[in-house]
Design an enzyme around this catalytic site. Structure first.
Site, PDB file in Angstrom:
ATOM      1  N   PRO A 173       0.780  -1.240   0.000  1.00 15.97           N
ATOM      2  CG  PRO A 173       0.056  -0.941   2.191  1.00 15.97           C
ATOM      3  CD  PRO A 173       0.725  -1.932   1.305  1.00 15.97           C
ATOM      4  CG  ASP A 196       1.631   0.420 -11.814  1.00 17.41           C
ATOM      5  OD1 ASP A 196       0.636  -0.144 -11.355  1.00 17.41           O
ATOM      6  OD2 ASP A 196       1.871   0.502 -13.020  1.00 17.41           O
ATOM      7  CE  LYS A 218       8.909  10.396 -14.946  1.00 17.92           C
ATOM      8  NZ  LYS A 218      10.299  10.709 -14.539  1.00 17.92           N
ATOM      9  N   GLY A 249       1.647  -1.084  -7.244  1.00 13.15           N
ATOM     10  CA  GLY A 249       1.168  -0.735  -5.915  1.00 13.15           C
ATOM     11  C   GLY A 249       0.087  -1.715  -5.489  1.00 13.15           C
ATOM     12  CB  THR A 279      -5.239  -4.971  -1.472  1.00 17.71           C
ATOM     13  OG1 THR A 279      -6.037  -3.928  -2.069  1.00 17.71           O
ATOM     14  CG2 THR A 279      -6.063  -5.613  -0.360  1.00 17.71           C
ATOM     15  CG  MET A 333      -8.367   4.050  -8.596  1.00 16.75           C
ATOM     16  SD  MET A 333      -8.206   2.978 -10.041  1.00 16.75           S
ATOM     17  CE  MET A 333      -9.364   1.660  -9.644  1.00 16.75           C
TER      18      MET A 333
END
Length: 404
Positions: A173, A196, A218, A249, A279, A333
């Site tokens: 995390p 990531d 990128k 992640g 997670t 998210m």
């Protein structure tokens, strides 16, 4: 008493009779490794700890629920005597000596004919340390050796042919210490790391300068196209004989698109190792003092992706069904559209005073927490300036507080 130095050997015990006398906490520690070595373990003891009894109930060991008797060691290849009574251990050791069977005396290591080393596993290596019966010293050295191996300070690379092509590694995390032991080990062996933006950055700082690091954030393409380029980067490097770690992640399979990458690699004939991660859906709330379940408060947890708005035709989520649930909703998210998600839950009948907690950058030193209620959370998140990455928790557990 034996003061001579020990001779260190690895015993092949698979299918061979091993007798353990005693079923207390010492036996509880010794039994799992004997079982995993494939030994046919027989335990002799009138009483056992619940863990040892569970091993017997599961058929992993045979437990003779009685006191030790002379003759119990007949046919044994190895004996561990860890009874609570020193006289019993002495009798077992004496019988072992007669039968010429190596015997460990847990209560007085130098009195037996064998000593259990402090052991640990690393990447196919079994590390064992003996310190003449000084268990704390041998344990401390074992721990240092394993840490050095896992961090890469001591090189223990197998040949390149033994390495999988790609490893999908969950970085956890945010706190670099929360990557799994296996994840850190594979990372230390990588030739190429494709990372990531949510992968713990400190883990990359520990890599040797020879490791090529590709920053997936990128890659200058749109969302779908960039995933294709990432897939191709993994495949091309692996086919060139390099060991590639895809560092993500959280967990690769929890809204991390890990399975898409596995499919692409499989189609190209590239072997993949999947290393689950801790997670953020559960770890970030925990770090903020919010349990996602609590007895008598929540009997279900639903983890939901917030990258698509509730009313979108692309959404696969039944928000009205979620609103009718009484347990915990963890939204990933979802910061940018938090108002829309809260409104959808309210419209579906979730009470306005349902507790809410928002945790930004959970488990890291930048962690920030906003506690609110369903009807006010969007406004209070804006006022607090909360930014992604953040985890949102709706449900009664978000209103619990730690005592003190």
């Amino acid at each position: 008493m034996h003061n001579e130095p020990h001779y260190l050997a690895g015993l092949s015990l698979a299918g061979r009779r091993v007798v353990v006398v005693g079923a207390g906490t010492v036996a509880q520690r010794r039994l799992p490794r004997l079982v995993s070595a494939g030994a046919q373990v027989e335990v002799v003891a009138p009483e056992a700890t619940p863990a040892v009894q569970a091993m017997a109930d599961n058929g992993e060991i045979t437990w003779h629920q009685r006191t030790y008797q002379h003759g119990d060691l007949t046919g044994a290849w190895y004996v561990v005597s860890c009874a609570s009574d020193a006289a019993v251990n002495a009798a077992v050791s004496a019988e072992a000596e007669e039968a010429r069977v190596f015997c460990v005396r847990a209560d007085a290591g130098t009195e037996g004919s064998a000593v259990t080393p402090a052991v640990g596993d690393h990447d196919g290596l079994l590390v064992g340390v003996l310190a003449g019966g000084e268990y704390r010293r041998s344990g401390a050295v074992r721990d240092e050796l394993l840490e050095a191996l896992r961090s890469g300070r001591i090189e223990a690379r197998p040949s390149a042919s033994e390495l999988p092509g790609v490893a999908l590694v969950g970085g956890g995390p945010g706190d670099p210490d929360l990557i799994t032991v296996r994840g850190r080990r594979l990372l230390s062996r990588a030739d190429v790391v494709v990372a990531d933006r949510l992968a713990p950055r400190e883990l990359l700082d520990d890599l040797p300068p020879s490791v090529e690091v590709v920053d997936a954030a990128k890659i200058p393409y749109g969302r779908a196209a960039s995933q294709d380029v990432i897939n191709q980067t993994l495949i091309e490097n692996a086919l060139a004989g390099k060991f590639v770690v895809r560092l993500k992640g959280g967990d690769p399979y929890v809204f991390g698109r890990g399975f898409e990458e596995l499919i692409a690699c499989a189609k190209a004939g590239v072997p993949v190792t999947v290393v689950p991660g801790v997670t953020s859906a559960f770890a970030a709330p925990a770090a903020a003092g919010v349990p996602v379940t609590h007895r008598g408060v929540a009997h279900e947890v639903v983890v939901v992706s917030g990258h698509v708005a509730p009313g979108s035709e692309l959404s696969l989520v039944d928000w009205s069904a979620l609103a009718r649930l009484r347990g915990t909703i963890v939204l990933l998210m979802g910061v940018e559209r938090i108002g829309e998600f809260a409104a959808a839950l309210l419209a579906g009948g979730r009470p306005a005073d349902t507790p809410a907690a928002v945790i930004q950058e959970g488990t890291t030193r930048n962690q920030r927490v906003v506690r609110s209620t369903l009807d006010k959370v969007a406004e209070e998140v804006r006022e607090a300036g909360i930014r992604p990455p953040a985890i949102i928790v709706f449900g009664p557990v978000a209103g619990l507080s730690e005592p003190g």
